[in-house]
Design an enzyme around this catalytic site. Structure first.
Site, PDB file in Angstrom:
ATOM      1  N   CYS A 164      71.860  34.764   5.907  1.00 53.19           N
ATOM      2  CA  CYS A 164      71.129  33.580   6.356  1.00 53.19           C
ATOM      3  C   CYS A 164      69.721  33.901   6.851  1.00 53.19           C
ATOM      4  O   CYS A 164      68.977  32.996   7.216  1.00 53.19           O
ATOM      5  CB  CYS A 164      71.936  32.868   7.429  1.00 53.19           C
ATOM      6  SG  CYS A 164      73.604  32.521   6.829  1.00 53.19           S
ATOM      7  N   HIS A 304      67.190  29.477  14.884  1.00 53.67           N
ATOM      8  CA  HIS A 304      68.175  29.565  13.805  1.00 53.67           C
ATOM      9  C   HIS A 304      69.290  28.544  14.060  1.00 53.67           C
ATOM     10  O   HIS A 304      69.704  27.843  13.140  1.00 53.67           O
ATOM     11  CB  HIS A 304      68.727  30.984  13.738  1.00 53.67           C
ATOM     12  CG  HIS A 304      69.528  31.256  12.511  1.00 53.67           C
ATOM     13  ND1 HIS A 304      68.977  31.229  11.248  1.00 53.67           N
ATOM     14  CD2 HIS A 304      70.841  31.557  12.334  1.00 53.67           C
ATOM     15  CE1 HIS A 304      69.918  31.506  10.350  1.00 53.67           C
ATOM     16  NE2 HIS A 304      71.057  31.699  10.989  1.00 53.67           N
ATOM     17  N   GLU A 315      71.267  33.192  20.877  1.00 45.85           N
ATOM     18  CA  GLU A 315      69.876  33.054  20.442  1.00 45.85           C
ATOM     19  C   GLU A 315      69.001  32.469  21.561  1.00 45.85           C
ATOM     20  O   GLU A 315      67.886  32.951  21.809  1.00 45.85           O
ATOM     21  CB  GLU A 315      69.796  32.168  19.196  1.00 45.85           C
ATOM     22  CG  GLU A 315      68.368  32.041  18.675  1.00 45.85           C
ATOM     23  CD  GLU A 315      68.246  31.088  17.494  1.00 45.85           C
ATOM     24  OE1 GLU A 315      69.093  30.171  17.383  1.00 45.85           O
ATOM     25  OE2 GLU A 315      67.293  31.248  16.716  1.00 45.85           O
ATOM     26  N   LYS A 336      68.380  22.530  11.805  1.00 50.05           N
ATOM     27  CA  LYS A 336      69.639  22.485  11.040  1.00 50.05           C
ATOM     28  C   LYS A 336      70.504  21.307  11.465  1.00 50.05           C
ATOM     29  O   LYS A 336      71.447  20.950  10.756  1.00 50.05           O
ATOM     30  CB  LYS A 336      70.412  23.799  11.199  1.00 50.05           C
ATOM     31  CG  LYS A 336      69.792  24.974  10.454  1.00 50.05           C
ATOM     32  CD  LYS A 336      70.692  26.197  10.498  1.00 50.05           C
ATOM     33  CE  LYS A 336      70.035  27.396   9.820  1.00 50.05           C
ATOM     34  NZ  LYS A 336      68.983  28.021  10.679  1.00 50.05           N
ATOM     35  N   HIS A 341      72.775  23.856   6.977  1.00 47.66           N
ATOM     36  CA  HIS A 341      72.399  25.270   6.915  1.00 47.66           C
ATOM     37  C   HIS A 341      72.164  25.675   5.457  1.00 47.66           C
ATOM     38  O   HIS A 341      73.109  25.759   4.682  1.00 47.66           O
ATOM     39  CB  HIS A 341      73.509  26.111   7.537  1.00 47.66           C
ATOM     40  CG  HIS A 341      73.132  27.531   7.782  1.00 47.66           C
ATOM     41  ND1 HIS A 341      71.989  28.116   7.264  1.00 47.66           N
ATOM     42  CD2 HIS A 341      73.752  28.508   8.503  1.00 47.66           C
ATOM     43  CE1 HIS A 341      71.932  29.372   7.647  1.00 47.66           C
ATOM     44  NE2 HIS A 341      72.984  29.630   8.397  1.00 47.66           N
ATOM     45  N   PHE A 402      74.865  36.906   8.735  1.00 46.36           N
ATOM     46  CA  PHE A 402      76.046  37.766   8.609  1.00 46.36           C
ATOM     47  C   PHE A 402      75.593  39.172   8.219  1.00 46.36           C
ATOM     48  O   PHE A 402      74.770  39.338   7.312  1.00 46.36           O
ATOM     49  CB  PHE A 402      76.971  37.239   7.499  1.00 46.36           C
ATOM     50  CG  PHE A 402      77.909  36.134   7.908  1.00 46.36           C
ATOM     51  CD1 PHE A 402      77.810  35.512   9.142  1.00 46.36           C
ATOM     52  CD2 PHE A 402      78.906  35.713   7.024  1.00 46.36           C
ATOM     53  CE1 PHE A 402      78.694  34.488   9.496  1.00 46.36           C
ATOM     54  CE2 PHE A 402      79.783  34.691   7.366  1.00 46.36           C
ATOM     55  CZ  PHE A 402      79.681  34.085   8.598  1.00 46.36           C
TER      56      PHE A 402
END
Lengths: 414, 82
Positions: A164, A304, A315, A336, A341, A402
């Site tokens: 991502c 994010h 985050e 998002k 996403h 990831f």
């Protein structure tokens, strides 16, 4: 703060769940619209997938591209080409020495539709029915290659993959291509087309997707106490990056500077962000230092913030660690909540949002936050856009993925 | 069921049109795949794959190089029908 960064942004292109181009996407984002909808198919019932919605493209590629292009490109490449054509035209279709022109376009998943369609064909009809274009369509560098071919770029075509964070990493690599003298102009960004029942089932199996099937538009709710996972989206974002000298020489319209890039890895876990957020903190600090920007120059963060229970707070704490007390004056947006996403496309689309937030001096809203998480330690822009201050300012676009990949980009105003 | 030559030409023209974007009425028997229709080797193999399925025939790789024109392909497919 530095006033002479060497890389500027001169073109923007996108196709997203909010719109078929940048203007319509940005308009919808400022209006707080959601791109998530119930899927118009029977995947959930046929395969017993616990998620029956996603954020699909607003404008189907078949409405934009000629049929032969649809047939020879995986959807991930189709989206990238649509966004590239817009970005290139937006930059004024510059005359560039092909040896000085590059392409960096990433996808987190690759040509999954092509891969699985070909597998179905092989099993049902045998090897002679598998189409010769299958490999060029499914390979993860296919979008980068199509962009390279579209523009005749010869300085290099690359496809960096970091889940991502891929779209942001592509832009970061493009900046380095220009800074190290390999290219004057690089077309860069990310794309994803993974709204297919297999990845939907697989993400659902990892318990990372929201299962709010009765309320798709309210499902992506970063920082809300009721958040339960991300909403799978798709689309592409592409930017034209250019050395400041090259842009000035041709009198190009400059949106902003891409002033700093920070990269790190967690070295911790395949899917969970490291709890202290040290990796993200490191990436954001590097990006600020590289840009010559101090925390007090930062007015906006596009986070994010995927709407997962754990990831959002880690985050937010990283942003607080990086900016310190200055974080109180920073408008943080989680777009998002509207786009879903886009995986490998996310970092690129959110870079475009970050650029436009500085250009329009308007931070886009985070929707669906009815009760903010009490542990949230940043100033979240909720429901309606927030004006940003005038003058020379900076913004951060943060991404992680990831594998523990962290990428931070710093954009500064011109 | 066997297809007539006219049906094969029409079907082949559809496949070529989908692959290249050329109008079906430009896919005429005398046209060369490479020189007139600008079809590269990968596209030619795609057309062969799709034609095999559409007309239920086998077009061996060794034969493909002999199919210079649309007419050649129509004749081969016609002859290869069971």
């Amino acid at each position: 703060m530095s006033t002479a960064p060497d890389v500027v942004i001169t073109g923007l292109g996108a196709t997203t769940p909010l719109g078929g181009d940048v203007a319509s996407t940005w308009r919808a984002a400022l209006a707080g619209e959601s791109g998530a909808r119930t899927l118009d198919n029977d995947w959930a019932t046929t395969y017993e997938i616990p998620v029956s919605f996603a954020a699909q493209l607003k404008v189907a590629p078949a409405e934009v591209l000629p049929r032969p292009e649809i047939k020879r490109m995986d959807p991930s490449a189709q989206y990238a080409i649509i966004a590239t054509r817009e970005a290139w035209a937006d930059a004024g279709s510059p005359e560039v020495d092909p040896e000085r022109l590059g392409a960096v376009v990433s996808s987190g998943i690759g040509g999954i539709w092509t891969t699985l369609d070909a597998w179905d064909t092989l099993r049902e009809k045998g090897a002679r029915r598998v189409l010769p274009m299958t490999v060029p369509m499914l390979m993860p560098n296919s979008p980068a290659a199509y962009v390279e071919l579209e523009l005749g770029a010869r300085a290099g075509a690359h496809a960096l993959v970091s889940a991502c964070a891929s779209g942001a990493e592509a832009i970061g690599y493009a900046v380095e291509m220009i800074r190290t003298g390999r290219a004057d102009v690089v077309v860069a960004g990310g794309t994803e087309a993974a709204i297919h029942p297999m990845p939907l089932a697989a993400f659902a199996a990892s318990r990372t997707l929201s299962t709010r099937n009765d309320d798709p538009a309210g499902a992506s709710r970063p920082y809300d106490v009721q958040r339960d996972g991300f909403v799978l989206g798709e689309g592409a974002g592409i930017v034209v990056l250019e050395s400041a000298e090259h842009a000035a020489a041709r009198g190009a319209r400059v949106y902003a500077r891409l002033a700093g890039v920070g990269l790190s890895s967690d070295g911790y876990h395949m899917t969970s962000p490291e709890p202290s957020g040290r990796g993200q903190t490191s990436a954001m600090r590097q990006a600020l230092q590289g840009a010559g920007v101090s925390p007090s120059d930062v007015v906006h963060v596009n986070a994010h913030a995927t709407s997962t229970v754990v990831g959002d707070l880690i985050e937010a704490r990283s942003v607080r660690d990086v900016l310190g007390a200055a974080a109180d004056q920073v408008a943080l947006s989680a777009t998002k909540s509207m786009t879903g996403h886009l995986l490998g496309g996310a970092g690129a689309l959110e870079t475009i949002f970050t650029v436009l937030a500085l250009v329009d001096r308007s931070a886009p809203p985070t929707i669906n936050v009815t009760e903010p998480d009490p542990d949230l330690v940043v100033d979240l822009v909720r429901d309606t856009p927030r004006p940003l201050p005038s003058g020379q300012v900076a913004a951060i676009n943060n991404s992680f993925g990831f594998g523990g990949h962290n990428v931070a980009l710093v954009v500064t105003s011109v | 069921m066997a297809h007539s030559e006219q049906e094969i030409l029409a079907g082949l023209a559809e496949i070529v049109s989908e692959e290249t974007g050329l109008p079906t009425d430009s896919v005429l028997p005398e046209k060369s795949f490479t020189d007139d229709l600008d079809i590269d080797s990968l596209s030619m193999m795609t057309i062969v794959t799709l034609a095999e399925e559409k007309f239920s025939v086998r077009i061996p790789d060794d034969e493909v190089k002999n199919l210079a024109t649309v007419g050649d392909a129509v004749a081969f497919i016609n002859g290869a029908q069971a």
